[in-house]
Design an enzyme around this catalytic site. Structure first.
Site, PDB file in Angstrom:
ATOM      1  N   ASP A 198       0.867  -1.171   0.000  1.00 22.16           N
ATOM      2  CA  ASP A 198       0.000   0.000   0.000  1.00 22.16           C
ATOM      3  C   ASP A 198       0.910   1.230   0.000  1.00 22.16           C
ATOM      4  OD1 ASP A 198      -2.258   1.768   0.613  1.00 22.16           O
ATOM      5  OD2 ASP A 198      -1.377   1.846   2.627  1.00 22.16           O
ATOM      6  N   ASP A 256      -0.068   5.164   0.829  1.00 18.77           N
ATOM      7  CA  ASP A 256      -0.215   6.171   1.879  1.00 18.77           C
ATOM      8  C   ASP A 256      -0.282   5.524   3.264  1.00 18.77           C
ATOM      9  OD1 ASP A 256      -0.369   8.764   2.808  1.00 18.77           O
ATOM     10  OD2 ASP A 256      -1.959   9.333   1.420  1.00 18.77           O
ATOM     11  N   ASP A 277      -1.492  -0.332   5.978  1.00 18.34           N
ATOM     12  CA  ASP A 277      -1.705   0.292   7.294  1.00 18.34           C
ATOM     13  C   ASP A 277      -3.172   0.275   7.714  1.00 18.34           C
ATOM     14  OD1 ASP A 277      -2.287   2.275   5.250  1.00 18.34           O
ATOM     15  OD2 ASP A 277      -2.440   3.727   6.882  1.00 18.34           O
TER      16      ASP A 277
HETATM   17 MG   LIG Z   1      -2.705   3.232   3.438  1.00 15.27          MG
END
Ligand SMILES: [Mg+2]
Length: 246
Positions: A8, A10, A203
């Protein structure tokens, strides 16, 4: 060792315009280990070339073909579904993704594709509603309610626009981005690898980790983004370094 590492962006590789701590060294090390790296983002507005320039500018290895965004994935999915005419509700980046897949005609659309659209208006909503009522397939790049614009500040995401069209049309969209597995399946297919050869690192539990689960891949949760708790049994690491020995 997993042959394919799907990251991923961001909150995992960068935050805004800054690389996350240890991200630069970890991606270099993954490539030194001979592994394939791919980047997976729900952002439908950014083209792979822009994301590549951003990552290279931070010193993080990247090639445009390593970047999978929900915009390109939606365009590819529409082409593979044999749609010829698509009405795109989105940013110039999303429209360009469709032009690159050969779409140019949006009269009598067979599909309405909705992503983040900062120029969204009542007229656009009405046009999308009527097309869907007339039988066009309703496709959402993603359902993210909001997205981070700067530290601690969020703006309305694609999901908020999708909801308005879902409300007036009464139709539930087909979703392309995370947590659906379609983008990971495209990566696996292009890399000619199986789900067990890949690990998805992210995240967020509700998008990245859920997407890994639906695609049948192992996952690693990193604590450099939005999550502060780890469910029982979930593999996690303080930061990206945790992927190096998986
Ligand atoms: Mg993310």
């Amino acid at each position: 060792m997993k042959k394919l590492v799907i990251l991923d962006l961001d909150g995992t590789v960068y935050r805004g315009s800054e690389p996350v701590e240890h991200a630069v060294e970890v991606v270099h090390e993954l490539i030194k280990q001979g592994r394939e790296v791919r980047y997976l983002t729900n952002n439908s507005a950014a083209l792979p070339g822009q994301t590549t320039r951003k990552l290279l500018g931070m010193g993080i290895p990247c090639r445009p073909e390593w970047v999978y965004g929900s915009g390109q994935a939606a365009a590819r999915w529409c082409r593979e579904s044999d749609f010829k005419r698509v009405y795109v509700v989105g940013e110039p980046g999303l429209r360009e993704a469709f032009e690159r897949e050969g779409f140019s005609d949006d009269t009598h659309p067979q599909a309405v594709v909705v992503g983040i659209c900062r120029s969204f208006t009542y007229d656009i909503m009405r046009h999308a509603m009527h097309a869907i009522k007339n039988g066009a397939k309703f496709v959402a790049t993603n359902l993210d309610p909001s997205f981070p614009v700067e530290r601690g500040v969020f703006d309305p995401g694609a999901g908020s626009i999708v909801s308005s069209i879902q409300t007036c049309s009464g139709v539930t969209p087909t979703v392309i981005g995370k947590p659906e597995a379609k983008m990971v399946e495209q990566i696996l297919s292009d890399a000619r690898l199986k789900a067990e050869d890949a690990i998805v690192v992210g995240d967020r539990l509700d998008t990245d980790i859920e997407c890994a689960h639906r695609a049948g891949c192992d996952s690693l949760l990193v604590m450099t983004g939005v999550e502060t708790r780890v469910p029982m049994g979930q593999g996690y690491s303080d930061d990206l370094r945790g992927v190096l020995n998986l």
